[in-house]
Design an enzyme around this catalytic site. Structure first.
Site, short mmCIF file in Angstrom:
data_model
loop_
_atom_site.label_atom_id
_atom_site.label_comp_id
_atom_site.label_asym_id
_atom_site.label_seq_id
_atom_site.Cartn_x
_atom_site.Cartn_y
_atom_site.Cartn_z
N ARG A 1 0.83 -1.21 0.00
CA ARG A 1 0.00 0.00 0.00
C ARG A 1 0.87 1.26 0.00
NH1 ARG A 1 -2.23 1.56 4.45
NH2 ARG A 1 -2.91 -0.50 5.14
N TYR B 1 -13.17 17.94 -16.26
CA TYR B 1 -13.67 16.58 -16.46
C TYR B 1 -14.83 16.29 -15.51
CZ TYR B 1 -13.31 11.51 -16.96
OH TYR B 1 -13.57 10.19 -17.21
N ASP C 1 -4.55 19.19 -15.16
CA ASP C 1 -4.93 17.83 -15.57
C ASP C 1 -4.46 17.68 -17.01
OD1 ASP C 1 -6.22 15.55 -16.56
OD2 ASP C 1 -7.91 15.77 -15.19
N LYS D 1 -5.77 6.50 -19.85
CA LYS D 1 -6.05 6.96 -21.21
C LYS D 1 -4.80 6.78 -22.07
CE LYS D 1 -9.90 8.01 -19.20
NZ LYS D 1 -10.18 9.33 -18.66
C1 LIG Z 1 -10.54 9.79 -17.46
C2 LIG Z 1 -10.12 11.11 -16.90
C3 LIG Z 1 -9.92 11.29 -15.53
C4 LIG Z 1 -10.17 10.18 -14.54
O1 LIG Z 1 -9.35 9.10 -14.74
P1 LIG Z 1 -9.76 7.58 -14.36
O2 LIG Z 1 -8.49 6.86 -14.62
O3 LIG Z 1 -10.89 7.21 -15.24
O4 LIG Z 1 -10.15 7.58 -12.92
C5 LIG Z 1 -9.50 12.53 -15.08
N1 LIG Z 1 -9.30 13.56 -15.93
C6 LIG Z 1 -9.51 13.43 -17.26
C7 LIG Z 1 -9.30 14.61 -18.14
C8 LIG Z 1 -9.92 12.21 -17.79
O5 LIG Z 1 -10.13 12.10 -19.11
#
Ligand SMILES: *Cc1c(COP(=O)(O)O)cnc(C)c1O
Length: 402
Positions: A65, A117, A189, A214
């Site tokens: 963890r 997001y 982000d 992603k």
């Molecule tokens: C998908 C996404 C997230 C969240 O990520 P997860 O891995 O799905 O929890 C945060 N910010 C953006 C811009 C995203 O496209």
């Protein structure tokens, strides 16, 4: 290394000069984080499927963890891509967001871009609001709103660029400079661009957050997130959040994502090239109202996008000018674009906000933010682009016949 790939990857904020040259992005993606090799000779790290570690081991591991060799490997690769001193990986992008927001306290104010997001908005609105963290939203693509930083002196400025799904581009360097002058930390982000195309830390951000799910992983087979920074204090806070809140990934997922990252540079180049072709093609189709891609000359912040990103990434959003039944006919006819949420994998996906992500939002509300029945978001994959264009053509014909 080919000169072409080098110029593609060097960021505009990083003019080439005569300093000793660090290895190129592609080299760093493949060779970072491989110090396990000295002990075993294995070219690729094993998966350390262990919950605990013998005390006194040289790696300083105690319990998964709070750390695992696969996390450390992934952290090093992500830091190499983002150009940051530190990175901490988490079990998802949302876990990474949770880690950052958990450093705030009741009464703190976050100034956030209004087009963040959806899951970020939901976390602020449904979870952290209960703990007294306040969020003020503004259109930070509009420089007229930047003085809000000096006025509000927020505990954190929360940016995202390009945004989802409308692909607004924010002037990261300008906002970071302004926030720095009043001592406000800035988070970007960076999920839609990834460190291969845009490096927020080099543009002045304190934190760069990515959903590794992603583009970084790129194969739609694992979830992960990371927070990158150059500040030791932020790094300590992130490591603390990882273990105190239980936000760590699984070693196998960390291993998969580190594997996916090796080809990030190649994939981002192809995603960007294919997406720009799809965007140019869509712009020529009759009835299409608007098309957004950061590197499309018609994009409202096109010049800024070219300054701060080395390519436009793989998302294209368009209003096809279709009513609901015709939009559905378009989606039904698509063969290569799979109808699914998420983005950034090698395969092309298509999302129709009006019938999917925003189906529960009343029509007037979603139309007010530009999400009409004809809006479609393409996550353009790395397939043969002519196949993708032919697919869209057939979809548009089916819509016209519907
Ligand atoms: C998908 C996404 C997230 C969240 O990520 P997860 O891995 O799905 O929890 C945060 N910010 C953006 C811009 C995203 O496209």
């Amino acid at each position: 290394m080919g000169g072409g790939s080098e110029s593609f990857m060097s960021s505009a904020a990083h003019p080439s000069n005569r300093q000793p040259r660090q290895p190129g992005l592609e080299t760093r993606l493949i060779h970072a984080g491989l110090d396990h090799r000295e002990q075993t000779g294995a070219v690729i790290p094993p998966i350390f499927a262990t919950s605990t570690f013998e005390s006194g081991n040289p790696g300083g591991f105690d319990y998964t963890r709070s750390g695992n060799p696969n996390f450390r490997n992934l952290d090093q690769v992500v830091a190499a891509v983002e150009g940051s001193r530190f990175a901490t990986c988490f079990s998802s992008g949302v876990s990474a967001i949770t880690a950052v927001v958990s450093t705030l306290k009741s009464g703190d104010l976050v100034l956030a871009e209004e087009n963040v997001y959806g899951c970020t908005y939901r976390l602020f609105d449904r979870v952290f609001a209960k703990f007294g963290v306040e969020v003020r939203y503004a259109d930070l693509a509009d420089a007229a709103n930047h003085p809000l930083i000096d006025q509000l002196k927020p505990a954190l400025v929360w940016l995202e660029s390009p945004t989802n799904p409308l692909l607004k581009v924010l002037d990261l360097a300008a906002i970071c400079e302004r926030a720095r002058a009043c001592g406000c930390p800035v988070l970007v982000d960076n999920t839609f661009a990834s460190g291969a195309l845009q490096r927020p830390i080099e543009l002045g951000a304190d934190l760069s957050l990515v959903s590794l799910t992603k583009y970084c992983n790129g194969h739609s087979d694992a979830l992960g997130g990371a927070v990158c920074s150059n500040h030791g204090e932020w790094q300590e806070k992130m490591v603390f959040a990882q273990k105190a809140l239980g936000l760590q990934p699984a070693p196998f997922d960390a291993w998969l994502i580190a594997r996916g990252l090796k080809t990030l540079a190649l994939r981002m180049q192809r995603h960007s090239d294919n997406a720009l072709e799809v965007a140019l093609f869509l712009e020529q189709q009759p009835g299409v109202r608007w098309v957004r891609h950061p590197f499309l000359p018609s994009h409202p912040q096109h010049q800024l996008a070219r300054r701060q990103m080395s390519a436009g990434s793989g998302i294209v959003t368009a209003d096809l000018g279709l009513d609901l039944p015709r939009s559905i006919a378009f989606l039904d006819r698509l063969e290569w674009f799979v109808r699914a949420e998420s983005l950034g994998g090698v395969e092309s996906l298509v999302c129709h906000p009006a019938s999917m992500t925003h189906a529960s939002v009343p029509r007037e509300v979603r139309e007010a933010v530009g999400i009409t029945d004809g809006v479609v978001r393409f996550s353009v994959g790395i397939e043969t682009v002519d196949d993708l264009l032919a697919d869209i053509s057939r979809g548009l014909e089916a819509a016209a016949d519907a």
